[in-house]
Design a protein around this motif. Structure first.
Motif, mmCIF file in Angstrom:
data_model
loop_
_atom_site.group_PDB
_atom_site.id
_atom_site.type_symbol
_atom_site.label_atom_id
_atom_site.label_comp_id
_atom_site.label_asym_id
_atom_site.label_seq_id
_atom_site.Cartn_x
_atom_site.Cartn_y
_atom_site.Cartn_z
ATOM 1 N N ALA A 600 3.920 -9.823 13.291
ATOM 2 C CA ALA A 600 3.272 -9.571 12.000
ATOM 3 C C ALA A 600 2.366 -8.344 12.033
ATOM 4 N N TRP A 601 2.377 -7.619 13.137
ATOM 5 C CA TRP A 601 1.585 -6.376 13.196
ATOM 6 C C TRP A 601 2.361 -5.281 12.471
ATOM 7 N N LEU A 602 1.825 -4.855 11.343
ATOM 8 C CA LEU A 602 2.547 -3.915 10.467
ATOM 9 C C LEU A 602 2.070 -2.485 10.711
ATOM 10 N N SER A 603 3.023 -1.610 10.625
ATOM 11 C CA SER A 603 2.721 -0.175 10.700
ATOM 12 C C SER A 603 3.404 0.528 9.521
ATOM 13 N N TYR A 604 2.753 1.536 9.003
ATOM 14 C CA TYR A 604 3.213 2.239 7.790
ATOM 15 C C TYR A 604 3.644 3.655 8.176
ATOM 16 N N HIS A 605 4.805 4.037 7.680
ATOM 17 C CA HIS A 605 5.374 5.348 8.006
ATOM 18 C C HIS A 605 5.950 5.985 6.737
ATOM 19 N N VAL A 606 5.854 7.314 6.640
ATOM 20 C CA VAL A 606 6.426 8.065 5.516
ATOM 21 C C VAL A 606 7.833 8.469 5.899
ATOM 22 N N VAL A 624 -3.171 5.746 1.387
ATOM 23 C CA VAL A 624 -2.643 7.085 1.068
ATOM 24 C C VAL A 624 -3.817 7.964 0.673
ATOM 25 N N ARG A 625 -4.032 9.000 1.438
ATOM 26 C CA ARG A 625 -5.140 9.914 1.161
ATOM 27 C C ARG A 625 -4.603 11.351 1.083
ATOM 28 N N THR A 626 -5.381 12.164 0.296
ATOM 29 C CA THR A 626 -5.015 13.592 0.199
ATOM 30 C C THR A 626 -5.429 14.299 1.465
ATOM 31 N N VAL A 627 -4.536 15.166 1.909
ATOM 32 C CA VAL A 627 -4.832 15.960 3.103
ATOM 33 C C VAL A 627 -5.515 17.274 2.722
ATOM 34 N N ARG A 628 -5.111 17.805 1.578
ATOM 35 C CA ARG A 628 -5.682 19.068 1.102
ATOM 36 C C ARG A 628 -5.781 18.992 -0.404
ATOM 37 N N ALA A 629 -6.407 19.999 -0.974
ATOM 38 C CA ALA A 629 -6.519 20.068 -2.442
ATOM 39 C C ALA A 629 -5.173 20.481 -3.047
ATOM 40 N N LEU A 640 6.571 9.606 -2.807
ATOM 41 C CA LEU A 640 6.514 9.221 -1.388
ATOM 42 C C LEU A 640 7.372 7.972 -1.172
ATOM 43 N N LEU A 641 8.249 8.041 -0.165
ATOM 44 C CA LEU A 641 9.039 6.874 0.234
ATOM 45 C C LEU A 641 8.437 6.361 1.547
ATOM 46 N N VAL A 642 7.844 5.177 1.480
ATOM 47 C CA VAL A 642 7.102 4.592 2.611
ATOM 48 C C VAL A 642 7.897 3.414 3.185
ATOM 49 N N THR A 643 7.988 3.351 4.527
ATOM 50 C CA THR A 643 8.597 2.188 5.187
ATOM 51 C C THR A 643 7.506 1.420 5.936
ATOM 52 N N VAL A 644 7.590 0.106 5.873
ATOM 53 C CA VAL A 644 6.654 -0.791 6.551
ATOM 54 C C VAL A 644 7.429 -1.527 7.638
ATOM 55 N N THR A 657 8.309 2.757 -2.833
ATOM 56 C CA THR A 657 8.310 4.108 -3.427
ATOM 57 C C THR A 657 7.016 4.308 -4.200
ATOM 58 N N LEU A 658 6.305 5.369 -3.875
ATOM 59 C CA LEU A 658 5.073 5.709 -4.569
ATOM 60 C C LEU A 658 5.331 6.940 -5.467
ATOM 61 N N LEU A 659 5.024 6.802 -6.782
ATOM 62 C CA LEU A 659 5.093 7.925 -7.721
ATOM 63 C C LEU A 659 3.668 8.326 -8.046
ATOM 64 N N LEU A 660 3.273 9.496 -7.623
ATOM 65 C CA LEU A 660 1.911 9.979 -7.780
ATOM 66 C C LEU A 660 1.910 11.159 -8.745
ATOM 67 N N VAL A 661 1.038 11.084 -9.747
ATOM 68 C CA VAL A 661 0.943 12.145 -10.774
ATOM 69 C C VAL A 661 -0.476 12.681 -10.739
ATOM 70 N N PHE A 662 -0.597 13.990 -10.570
ATOM 71 C CA PHE A 662 -1.908 14.627 -10.607
ATOM 72 C C PHE A 662 -2.285 14.852 -12.060
ATOM 73 N N ALA A 663 -3.305 14.191 -12.560
ATOM 74 C CA ALA A 663 -3.770 14.337 -13.946
ATOM 75 C C ALA A 663 -5.182 13.821 -14.001
ATOM 76 N N ASP A 664 -5.928 14.368 -14.969
ATOM 77 C CA ASP A 664 -7.314 13.926 -15.126
ATOM 78 C C ASP A 664 -7.411 12.711 -16.019
ATOM 79 N N SER A 665 -6.344 12.386 -16.812
ATOM 80 C CA SER A 665 -6.345 11.209 -17.680
ATOM 81 C C SER A 665 -4.913 10.729 -17.816
ATOM 82 N N LEU A 666 -4.779 9.522 -18.378
ATOM 83 C CA LEU A 666 -3.449 8.954 -18.575
ATOM 84 C C LEU A 666 -2.662 9.743 -19.594
ATOM 85 N N GLN A 667 -3.350 10.174 -20.691
ATOM 86 C CA GLN A 667 -2.643 10.913 -21.720
ATOM 87 C C GLN A 667 -2.109 12.234 -21.171
#
Length: 807
Positions: A600-606, A624-629, A640-644, A657-667
């Motif tokens: 049950a020891w889980l590891s996360y990989h991209v 999931v953290r930003t590495v750079r601006a 991002l496609l992540v395997t556990v 599957t992570l879908l990440l959108v850079f935006a300051d608001s939802l609209q």
């Protein structure tokens, strides 16, 4: 019933042991009977049962019997009478003893005890006196003066008292008379006395008859012929220096040892003074033990002396000169006892099977000792070997009891070899020993004992049903059925109704079997209480706990809890502020694994990333953290496609599957879901197109209402007239997410709706689910639907802050 009877008998024995001391003085006194010798076989000596205080029933129940070294008597099993069993000859049994007594022992059982009996044998006149020789030859000189006496050989009668030799008689004649004289030891001997001077020339020989009579009634007699030869003159007989010679000799002297010398003198001269010594009337036994020198009168031992055989020898020695004159003396040789006989141990009764719960003081054996020596040489003391739970109780007349003196435990000592040693008080002391073997009988006094105080078993899950998972073992030191152990499950923390479907135990071997395959995720551990029970009566048992730990196997893949899929199975999206700094926590992949431990020891990989260097993924945390601006050239939409993976061997995995959108608001994030160009003034164009769209929709709606009313008035039933108002114009499967956003993730409860027959991926209209069906009815039934679609498409692409979002 047999057990209770045995218990009553045992309790009776114990009670008898307590009552016995009250009657001890009486029991110590022997029972005496007196009978004449030569009593016929089967004659009654006395009622032994009555004298012992026993009833007729007790005679057979308690096995009344008598014992002796030579059994002359028996007990009638019906009446309890003491009967004569064998011929009783007092002279043969007691030899020359004045008092003849036979000592017997009466033995009874339940409880075991012994009583002493003395039977006095009375003499009867069954022997006639007899002379050692039937004919007595004498030579008497004619010169012998009247009144000279010649001692004759004594007659012997083995009877005693009144039945013994009483008197002598001689046939009357003119030359001789008979005088009976007393010996120093109390006996009588005849002496022939010359009454008239002999004349050889007138009568050279005389014949007489000597008769010996006893005092019986009627008296018995024996005779001897006396032949007297008259010889020429020798008028002085020999004379001994002593009438009686006494000497004491130790029984251990070797053969040939000189005992004493008798001496006689004769006043005659020449040949008439030559003396010859000889034994006169000596028993055959004495003649074999001693020898007499006929010339010197020296008496020597011919063979070894034995005090236990003969204590005293009495012999008559005759001194005779050449003229046939003689005299005699008595020689008494006392044999002194030496400690040359070891004590004897005689076992009279023995119980060699003893229960291990026998009480203290229970009689195990009866025995007696005997030492043929006398005095201190014949005094015997008994002792036991050490380290044995038994002791000796002394009884009367050298009788002893061997009794229990401690607790018996067959499991520690199954049998005892008891050595009884008897020692006399001689100097040096002599001893003898005998060994008896006592077997301890088993009772069920030991419960089974498990080899371990508790058992812990590890069983991997998915095991084969019916396999052995453990074995418990208990030992019982008892014998037979008392030590035969069977096993059973008596308790468990599982429900009783399902216990048998999980495990079972072999009653004979203690092997525990799994009845089914275990699942670690459903049952990680359970505990059983096993019982080992022997077959004794009453049975004894012992319990032990068996804890079964179900080991994990890697049979479950990780399951992703977040990000979760939408209701329609599509991936949702997360927004990231455009100004996010490096290290900004964007989201977290959350997964679980039903297994445990390393599995049950889980590891996360991209696995895949739109921009590999833009985001980092925590190996163990899933963060999931930003590495750079975000750069100008970076796309606003990232995937991002992540395997556990778990830690099993081999590992199992799941993907997210992570879908990440850079935006300051939802609209602002919604237009980024499309791939169209961005207009230069989106706010102005959006307002224009919205006004036009609302006007057209209002006109079309009014037309539709008017048309519907008209058709209703005409009672038309054509379904086509109401087609624009029918529901379900959206896809029957519900709202659809545009294909190009199938991997996106919405952080809130938004749904993207597309008309059921629309396949153009560029036509995306964001609205609430409640208004989707009505809008699609109008779009699908109006001739201007193509134009409206074109306008809505342009307006949606140009406005990132549309207020048509329905929350």
């Amino acid at each position: 019933m047999a057990g209770s009877g045995a218990q009553r008998r045992r309790s009776g024995q114990v009670l008898f042991l307590f009552v016995l001391p009250l009657f001890h003085p009486a029991l110590c006194e022997p029972i005496r009977y007196s009978i004449p010798e030569e009593l016929a076989k089967g004659s009654v000596v006395g009622n032994l049962a009555k004298d012992l205080g026993l009833s007729v029933l007790d005679v057979s129940a308690r096995k009344l019997r008598v014992s002796a070294e030579k059994l002359h008597f028996s007990v009638d099993a019906e009446s309890g009478d003491l009967l004569v069993k064998d011929r009783i000859d007092r002279e043969q049994i007691c030899k020359e003893k004045r008092s003849c007594e036979l000592q017997l022992e009466a033995v009874v059982e339940n409880p075991l005890n012994i009583f002493h009996i003395i039977v006095t044998i009375e003499d009867i006149n069954d022997h006639a006196p007899h002379f050692p020789k039937d004919e007595i030859n004498l030579e008497i000189s004619e010169s012998v003066s009247p009144g000279m006496g010649t001692i004759l050989e004594c007659a012997e009668d083995p009877d005693i008292s009144m039945n013994s030799l009483s008197k002598y008689q001689l046939i009357p004649n003119e030359y001789f008379s008979l005088v009976v004289k007393d010996n120093p030891d109390g006996g009588k001997y005849p002496e022939l006395v010359l009454q008239k001077t002999l004349d050889r020339e007138t009568q050279s020989a005389h014949h007489l008859v000597l008769t010996a009579l006893d005092g019986g009634d009627p008296p018995r007699s024996g005779t001897a012929q006396i032949r007297i030869v008259v010889v020429d003159a020798n008028d002085n007989p020999p004379v001994f220096s002593q009438d009686v010679y006494r000497v004491s000799v130790r029984e251990g002297v070797p053969p040939g040892t000189s005992v004493l010398r008798v001496r006689a003198t004769d006043q005659d001269e020449g040949i008439n003074a030559e003396i010859i010594y000889s034994f006169l009337g000596v028993a055959d036994k004495a003649q074999h033990v001693f020898s007499l020198d006929s010339t010197t009168g020296n008496i020597k031992t011919h063979r070894s002396l034995d005090f236990e055989e003969v204590e005293r020898f009495t012999m008559n020695v005759e001194a005779k000169d050449r003229g046939s004159l003689s005299t005699r003396c008595k020689v008494i040789i006392e044999v002194l006892d030496e400690n040359d006989n070891s004590p004897e141990i005689i076992i009279t009764s023995l119980s060699d099977q003893i229960l291990e719960d026998s009480p203290l003081g229970m009689v195990v054996a009866l025995f007696k000792t005997r030492d043929q020596d006398s005095g201190e040489n014949g005094e015997v003391r008994c002792s036991l070997s050490r380290d044995a739970p038994f002791k000796i109780h002394s009884s009367s007349n050298n009788y002893y009891k061997l009794v229990t003196d401690g607790d018996l435990d067959r499991e520690q000592t199954p049998e005892y070899n008891i050595t009884i040693t008897a020692s006399d008080r001689g100097k040096p002391p002599l001893s003898s020993s005998t060994t008896i073997t006592l077997h301890i009988t088993d009772i069920n006094d030991n419960a089974p004992v498990f080899r371990q105080s508790a058992y812990l078993v590890h069983v991997p899950e998915n095991n084969q049903p019916g396999t052995s998972i453990a074995q418990v073992c208990a030992s019982d030191p008892d014998l037979g059925s008392n030590g035969s152990v069977s096993y059973a499950i008596v308790a468990s923390d599982l429900e009783p109704r399902v216990l048998s479907s999980y495990v079972s135990v072999s009653a004979q071997s203690g092997v525990v079997f799994a009845q089914r395959a275990f699942d670690h995720e459903q049952l990680r551990a359970f505990e059983l209480t096993l019982q080992a029970r022997d077959q004794g009566s009453p049975a004894l048992s012992a319990n032990v706990s068996l804890r079964v730990l179900v080991g994990d196997r890697n049979d479950n893949a990780p399951r992703v809890l977040y990000p979760a899929l939408g209701p329609d199975g599509s991936a949702l999206f997360d927004t990231v502020p455009r100004a996010a700094e490096p290290g900004y926590l964007v989201t977290k992949v959350v997964a679980v694994d039903a297994d445990s431990g390393h599995n049950a020891w889980l590891s996360y990989h991209v696995l895949q990333a739109s921009e590999p260097g833009l985001f980092s993924l925590g190996l163990r945390t899933g963060e999931v953290r930003t590495v750079r601006a975000l750069g100008d050239r970076d796309a606003a939409r990232q995937r991002l496609l992540v395997t556990v993976r778990d830690g099993g061997q081999p590992p199992l995995s799941a993907t997210a599957t992570l879908l990440l959108v850079f935006a300051d608001s939802l609209q602002e994030a919604l237009p980024d879901l499309t791939h169209g160009p961005t207009p230069s003034d989106p706010q102005a164009e959006l307002q224009f197109y919205l006004v036009v769209a609302l006007a057209l929709i209002s006109v079309l709606f009014l037309l539709a209402v008017i048309l519907a009313i008209a058709l209703r008035l005409q009672h038309s039933s054509s379904p086509t007239a109401w087609g624009c108002f029918q529901p379900g114009l959206c896809s029957k499967s519900g709202p659809k997410v545009p294909p190009n956003y199938s991997e996106g993730t919405l952080p809130y409860s938004y749904n993207l709706c597309v008309p059921g027959d629309q396949t153009n991926p560029e036509f995306n209209f964001l609205t609430s689910v409640d208004h989707c069906s009505a809008m699609q009815d109008i779009l699908n039934n109006d001739t201007s639907s193509v134009l409206l679609a074109s306008i809505l498409t342009s307006s949606v692409e140009g406005d990132k802050t549309s207020k048509l979002v329905s929350t």
